[in-house]
Design a protein around this motif. Structure first.
Motif, PDB file in Angstrom:
ATOM      1  N   LEU A 176       2.036  -2.831  -9.300  1.00 23.92           N
ATOM      2  CA  LEU A 176       2.286  -1.607  -8.518  1.00 23.92           C
ATOM      3  C   LEU A 176       2.098  -0.365  -9.397  1.00 23.92           C
ATOM      4  O   LEU A 176       1.023   0.235  -9.379  1.00 23.92           O
ATOM      5  CB  LEU A 176       3.694  -1.646  -7.913  1.00 23.92           C
ATOM      6  CG  LEU A 176       4.012  -0.537  -6.917  1.00 23.92           C
ATOM      7  CD1 LEU A 176       3.109  -0.589  -5.700  1.00 23.92           C
ATOM      8  CD2 LEU A 176       5.476  -0.634  -6.452  1.00 23.92           C
ATOM      9  N   TYR A 210       0.869  -1.188   0.000  1.00 21.55           N
ATOM     10  CA  TYR A 210       0.000   0.000   0.000  1.00 21.55           C
ATOM     11  C   TYR A 210       0.895   1.224   0.000  1.00 21.55           C
ATOM     12  O   TYR A 210       2.097   1.131   0.296  1.00 21.55           O
ATOM     13  CB  TYR A 210      -0.894   0.005   1.259  1.00 21.55           C
ATOM     14  CG  TYR A 210      -0.100  -0.146   2.535  1.00 21.55           C
ATOM     15  CD1 TYR A 210       0.552   0.951   3.119  1.00 21.55           C
ATOM     16  CD2 TYR A 210       0.079  -1.400   3.130  1.00 21.55           C
ATOM     17  CE1 TYR A 210       1.314   0.815   4.263  1.00 21.55           C
ATOM     18  CE2 TYR A 210       0.850  -1.544   4.275  1.00 21.55           C
ATOM     19  CZ  TYR A 210       1.456  -0.436   4.841  1.00 21.55           C
ATOM     20  OH  TYR A 210       2.229  -0.568   5.965  1.00 21.55           O
ATOM     21  N   ARG A 228       9.234  -8.501  -2.352  1.00 19.30           N
ATOM     22  CA  ARG A 228       8.907  -8.994  -3.700  1.00 19.30           C
ATOM     23  C   ARG A 228      10.174  -9.463  -4.425  1.00 19.30           C
ATOM     24  O   ARG A 228      10.195 -10.528  -5.052  1.00 19.30           O
ATOM     25  CB  ARG A 228       8.212  -7.888  -4.517  1.00 19.30           C
ATOM     26  CG  ARG A 228       6.839  -7.494  -3.980  1.00 19.30           C
ATOM     27  CD  ARG A 228       6.145  -6.520  -4.924  1.00 19.30           C
ATOM     28  NE  ARG A 228       4.903  -5.991  -4.353  1.00 19.30           N
ATOM     29  CZ  ARG A 228       3.957  -5.384  -5.055  1.00 19.30           C
ATOM     30  NH1 ARG A 228       4.113  -5.208  -6.351  1.00 19.30           N
ATOM     31  NH2 ARG A 228       2.854  -4.924  -4.470  1.00 19.30           N
TER      32      ARG A 228
END
Ligand SMILES: NC(=O)c1ccc[n+]([C@@H]2O[C@H](COP(=O)([O-])OP(=O)(O)OC[C@H]3O[C@@H](n4cnc5c(N)ncnc54)[C@H](OP(=O)(O)O)[C@@H]3O)[C@@H](O)[C@H]2O)c1
Length: 331
Positions: free
Chosen positions: A160, A113, A137
């Motif tokens: 993203l 986020y 990631r």
């Protein structure tokens, strides 16, 4: 723009022979990851999906798995608990998966986020959103590359802000630790840019793997609520204005899932996968062969030629070296 009809037509060709048979979803307990899992399972193909999530999401995830089993009894969903903001946990989870699987076809990364509130660090000293959206990631990718390499059409997708990267980042303070350097927007742009810079190098080193950094557009998942401090008045005003806009103008859950499934399976990106008769996607190096594809919400690719040459020149090596140093203890 790839039309929704074209997306649906392509996804209707997914079957046992063409589906990613083994996939790992990190962030699939909610939002875009969840919608994409549902779209994949709804194809009816025989698939095994590792659904990685934290303990607090186990109960709703179990209910989701039951729903998926009812949709497609040939789908096996393996609940894999772990706190993915912690790099030591990422390593542990990947070791579990590698013990069970000699081949992984798809790694789909959506945890995170925009950190609009105050800067908060994990117990490993990394800003939480930066860990979720970037370091964790990249660590998942490093650990799973050996088993991805055993797939005929391996694909890694980081959802993203692909295409929104800037020509440079704050290379002197890549983790935005110094006072005054951290704010929600600045941080999100920094994490987007670091994703692209690092993924492009990984793509060059691993030409057998298709990499995608995508920007999903607006999807009403509640994601805008996540990064604020609890009880913040500004946050409430922000949600009050932004959430209805995202809800009315964004993609539906279903279309978001289908568009992301298209990115997981179509030969539009690099040539492997469900045959694609439309315009071929170009990668970040402006070629249509495999590499890193920066894919926007309408499934078009951009090389972001305005920003990428300067980013490569000014920041890419520094981002790579810094990230390697930070990840080293967990590799
Ligand atoms: N939705 C949009 O309109 C939009 C637009 C542009 C970019 N993005 C970016 O795209 C990505 C996916 O978005 P989304 O809307 O699918 O997000 P989402 O529904 O909010 O899901 C995010 C995932 O991150 C996990 N997560 C959040 N905080 C965590 C924490 N502290 N520790 C561990 N896991 C945590 C969640 O796990 P739990 O289920 O356990 O909470 C969930 O699985 C995000 O990085 C987002 O910033 C989204």
């Amino acid at each position: 723009m790839v039309s929704y009809k074209e997306i649906q037509a392509s996804n209707s060709l997914i079957n046992d022979a063409t589906a990613p048979r083994v996939s790992v979803f990190v962030g699939g307990t909610s939002g875009i990851g969840k919608f994409t899992i549902k779209a994949l399972v709804s194809t009816g193909a025989s698939v095994r999906i590792y659904l990685v999530g934290r303990k607090s999401s186990e109960e709703p995830a179990r209910a989701f798995i039951q729903e998926l089993n009812a949709i497609n009894p040939k789908a096996e969903i393996v609940w894999t608990e772990g706190e993915v903001s912690l790099l030591a946990e990422v390593k542990r989870i990947c070791e579990l998966i590698k013990k069970a699987e000699s081949r992984v076809d798809l790694l789909f990364l959506t945890a995170g986020y925009a950190p609009f509130g105050t800067r908060k660090e994990t117990s490993e000293g990394v800003e939480v959103a930066q860990s979720l959206e970037y370091y964790s990631r990249m660590l998942f990718i490093h650990h799973l590359l050996p088993v991805l390499g055993a797939s005929e059409a391996p694909r890694v997708i980081s959802v993203l802000g692909g295409g929104l990267e800037k020509s440079s980042v704050n290379v002197d303070d890549l983790d935005l630790k110094n006072p005054g350097n951290f704010s929600g927007i600045k941080a999100q742009i920094q994490y987007v840019t670091m994703n692209t810079a690092y993924l492009e190098k990984l793509a060059v080193q691993n030409p057998n793997v298709t990499f995608i950094h995508s920007w999903p557009g607006w999807v009403s998942t509640g994601n805008v609520r996540r990064g604020w401090d609890e009880g913040s008045i500004v946050a409430r005003i922000f949600w009050f204005i932004l959430e209805p806009i995202i809800y009315y103008f964004g993609f539906s859950d279903e279309e978001s899932g289908q568009r992301n499934l298209f990115q997981c399976t179509s030969a539009a990106f690099g040539g492997r996968g469900i045959p694609w008769a439309g315009k071929k996607g170009v990668n970040s190096l402006e070629k249509s062969e495999d590499g890193l594809f920066l894919v926007s919400y309408n499934c078009d690719c951009t090389p972001n030629a305005k920003a990428m040459p300067q980013l490569r020149e000014s920041s890419q090596e520094k981002i790579w070296d810094h990230t390697q140093r930070l990840l080293q203890p967990y590799l």
